[in-house]
Design an enzyme around this catalytic site. Structure first.
Site, PDB file in Angstrom:
ATOM      1  N   HIS A   1      83.999  36.505  33.003  1.00 47.92           N
ATOM      2  CA  HIS A   1      83.762  36.747  31.579  1.00 47.92           C
ATOM      3  C   HIS A   1      84.944  36.222  30.756  1.00 47.92           C
ATOM      4  O   HIS A   1      86.092  36.513  31.097  1.00 47.92           O
ATOM      5  CB  HIS A   1      83.558  38.246  31.301  1.00 47.92           C
TER       6      HIS A   1
ATOM      7  N   ASP B   1      76.120  56.048  34.726  1.00 49.53           N
ATOM      8  CA  ASP B   1      75.335  56.960  33.884  1.00 49.53           C
ATOM      9  C   ASP B   1      74.219  56.147  33.238  1.00 49.53           C
ATOM     10  O   ASP B   1      74.401  55.535  32.208  1.00 49.53           O
ATOM     11  CB  ASP B   1      76.263  57.555  32.811  1.00 49.53           C
TER      12      ASP B   1
ATOM     13  N   MET C   1      73.415  34.666  31.968  1.00 50.09           N
ATOM     14  CA  MET C   1      73.212  35.438  30.734  1.00 50.09           C
ATOM     15  C   MET C   1      72.057  36.420  30.917  1.00 50.09           C
ATOM     16  O   MET C   1      70.962  36.232  30.383  1.00 50.09           O
ATOM     17  CB  MET C   1      72.915  34.490  29.565  1.00 50.09           C
ATOM     18  N   HIS C   2      72.291  37.415  31.737  1.00 51.45           N
ATOM     19  CA  HIS C   2      71.263  38.446  31.975  1.00 51.45           C
ATOM     20  C   HIS C   2      71.990  39.665  32.542  1.00 51.45           C
ATOM     21  O   HIS C   2      72.736  39.537  33.511  1.00 51.45           O
ATOM     22  CB  HIS C   2      70.234  37.908  32.990  1.00 51.45           C
ATOM     23  N   ILE C   3      71.768  40.820  31.928  1.00 50.12           N
ATOM     24  CA  ILE C   3      72.420  42.033  32.436  1.00 50.12           C
ATOM     25  C   ILE C   3      71.601  42.560  33.620  1.00 50.12           C
ATOM     26  O   ILE C   3      70.416  42.875  33.453  1.00 50.12           O
ATOM     27  CB  ILE C   3      72.464  43.134  31.339  1.00 50.12           C
ATOM     28  N   LEU C   4      72.194  42.616  34.774  1.00 48.58           N
ATOM     29  CA  LEU C   4      71.469  43.033  35.974  1.00 48.58           C
ATOM     30  C   LEU C   4      71.442  44.563  36.068  1.00 48.58           C
ATOM     31  O   LEU C   4      72.443  45.231  35.838  1.00 48.58           O
ATOM     32  CB  LEU C   4      72.127  42.439  37.214  1.00 48.58           C
TER      33      LEU C   4
ATOM     34  N   ASN D   1      81.180  26.175  35.913  1.00 47.24           N
ATOM     35  CA  ASN D   1      81.844  27.106  36.834  1.00 47.24           C
ATOM     36  C   ASN D   1      81.221  27.017  38.225  1.00 47.24           C
ATOM     37  O   ASN D   1      81.910  27.127  39.230  1.00 47.24           O
ATOM     38  CB  ASN D   1      81.757  28.528  36.277  1.00 47.24           C
TER      39      ASN D   1
ATOM     40  N   GLU E   1      88.922  29.369  33.339  1.00 48.71           N
ATOM     41  CA  GLU E   1      87.818  30.035  34.061  1.00 48.71           C
ATOM     42  C   GLU E   1      87.582  29.391  35.416  1.00 48.71           C
ATOM     43  O   GLU E   1      87.396  30.069  36.423  1.00 48.71           O
ATOM     44  CB  GLU E   1      86.520  29.902  33.267  1.00 48.71           C
TER      45      GLU E   1
ATOM     46  N   ASN F   1      81.570  38.840  38.490  1.00 48.73           N
ATOM     47  CA  ASN F   1      81.176  38.184  37.237  1.00 48.73           C
ATOM     48  C   ASN F   1      82.403  37.587  36.567  1.00 48.73           C
ATOM     49  O   ASN F   1      83.497  38.164  36.606  1.00 48.73           O
ATOM     50  CB  ASN F   1      80.530  39.201  36.290  1.00 48.73           C
TER      51      ASN F   1
HETATM   52  C1  GRF Z   1      81.361  30.541  30.673  1.00 50.12           C
HETATM   53  O1  GRF Z   1      82.256  30.590  29.570  1.00 50.12           O
HETATM   54  C2  GRF Z   1      81.115  31.923  31.160  1.00 50.12           C
HETATM   55  O2  GRF Z   1      82.264  32.731  31.221  1.00 50.12           O
HETATM   56  C3  GRF Z   1      80.174  32.405  30.105  1.00 50.12           C
HETATM   57  O3  GRF Z   1      79.266  31.336  29.957  1.00 50.12           O
HETATM   58  C4  GRF Z   1      79.964  30.141  30.245  1.00 50.12           C
HETATM   59  C5  GRF Z   1      79.245  29.461  31.363  1.00 50.12           C
HETATM   60  O4  GRF Z   1      79.701  28.166  31.444  1.00 50.12           O
HETATM   61  N1  GRF Z   1      79.504  33.609  30.483  1.00 50.12           N
HETATM   62  P1  GRF Z   1      79.114  27.218  32.616  1.00 50.12           P
HETATM   63  O5  GRF Z   1      77.603  27.328  32.575  1.00 50.12           O
HETATM   64  O6  GRF Z   1      79.670  27.710  33.917  1.00 50.12           O
HETATM   65  O7  GRF Z   1      79.632  25.851  32.247  1.00 50.12           O
END
Ligand code: GRF
Length: 200
Positions: free
Chosen positions: A111, A151, A92-95, A10, A187, A109
């Site tokens: 998703h 909250d 992969m981290h909740i900010l 992405n 995506e 983001n």
């Molecule tokens: C994507 O499917 C994104 O939506 C998810 O993790 C994947 C990341 O893919 N959270 P990449 O690292 O951009 O190839």
């Protein structure tokens, strides 16, 4: 600024859109929270500065995610100032709210699911399981704003403020790879269109 954790396909879509003149901006920094993320190579190839910041050393020293978030926000601002926009592309981290409140620009983001469905990890796999169980007819992809949880007491399902969404069909014969391939291709385009929309 783009934040990633993995392959970076992405991130690559955003890089390519900038090079094609579709996005009128430049990526000042790529933040990575995994030292082995292939997306790092993509950033280096594109000549984009990178910041690698791993959570584990914090945990090993008994420090908190919040300290990580706050340090990360300070390091980013010291490097590039206030980003016009932050794109979480498979980060992969909740900010935390503390991180988000350190910035003035929007954070979006990507998703691989529809609002209110399959939030968190393994969204694509869980959607396929739900489809095979006859619980859903299709899944989708969304780009949404990331806002501080209002909250902070209870872990609430954060209100999702949509930028864009798109349904993705699932077929009976789909394997996980089939669905992942279909979703990833959608995506890449949705993230670029969402970025263009937010940059205005
Ligand atoms: C994507 O499917 C994104 O939506 C998810 O993790 C994947 C990341 O893919 N959270 P990449 O690292 O951009 O190839």
């Amino acid at each position: 600024m783009v934040l990633i954790s993995g392959n970076g396909s992405n991130l690559q879509a955003v890089i390519d859109a900038i090079n094609a003149g579709r996005i009128n901006a430049e990526i000042a920094l790529v933040v990575v929270n995994r030292s082995n993320a292939f997306g790092l190579e993509r950033a280096k190839l594109a000549g984009i500065p990178t910041l690698i910041k791993i959570l584990k050393p914090y945990k090993d020293k008994g420090k908190t995610r919040l300290e990580y978030d706050i340090d990360l926000s300070h390091e980013i601002i010291a490097l590039v100032g206030q980003p016009t926009i932050q794109i979480l592309a498979g980060f992969m981290h909740i900010l935390s709210a503390e991180y988000l409140n350190a910035f003035t620009g929007p954070v979006i983001n990507l998703h691989p699911a529809l609002p209110g469905c399959f939030d968190g990890a393994r969204a694509i796999e869980r959607a396929l399981e739900a489809f095979k169980a006859g619980l859903i007819q299709n899944t989708g992809v969304m780009v949404h704003f990331v806002i501080p949880a209002v909250d902070r007491g209870e872990p609430i399902l954060q209100q999702v403020i949509l930028v864009l969404r798109q349904n993705v069909p699932i077929y009976a014969e789909d394997t996980l790879q089939d669905l992942e391939k279909r979703i990833h291709s959608i995506e890449h385009e949705l993230l670029v269109e969402g970025t263009i929309k937010v940059l205005g």
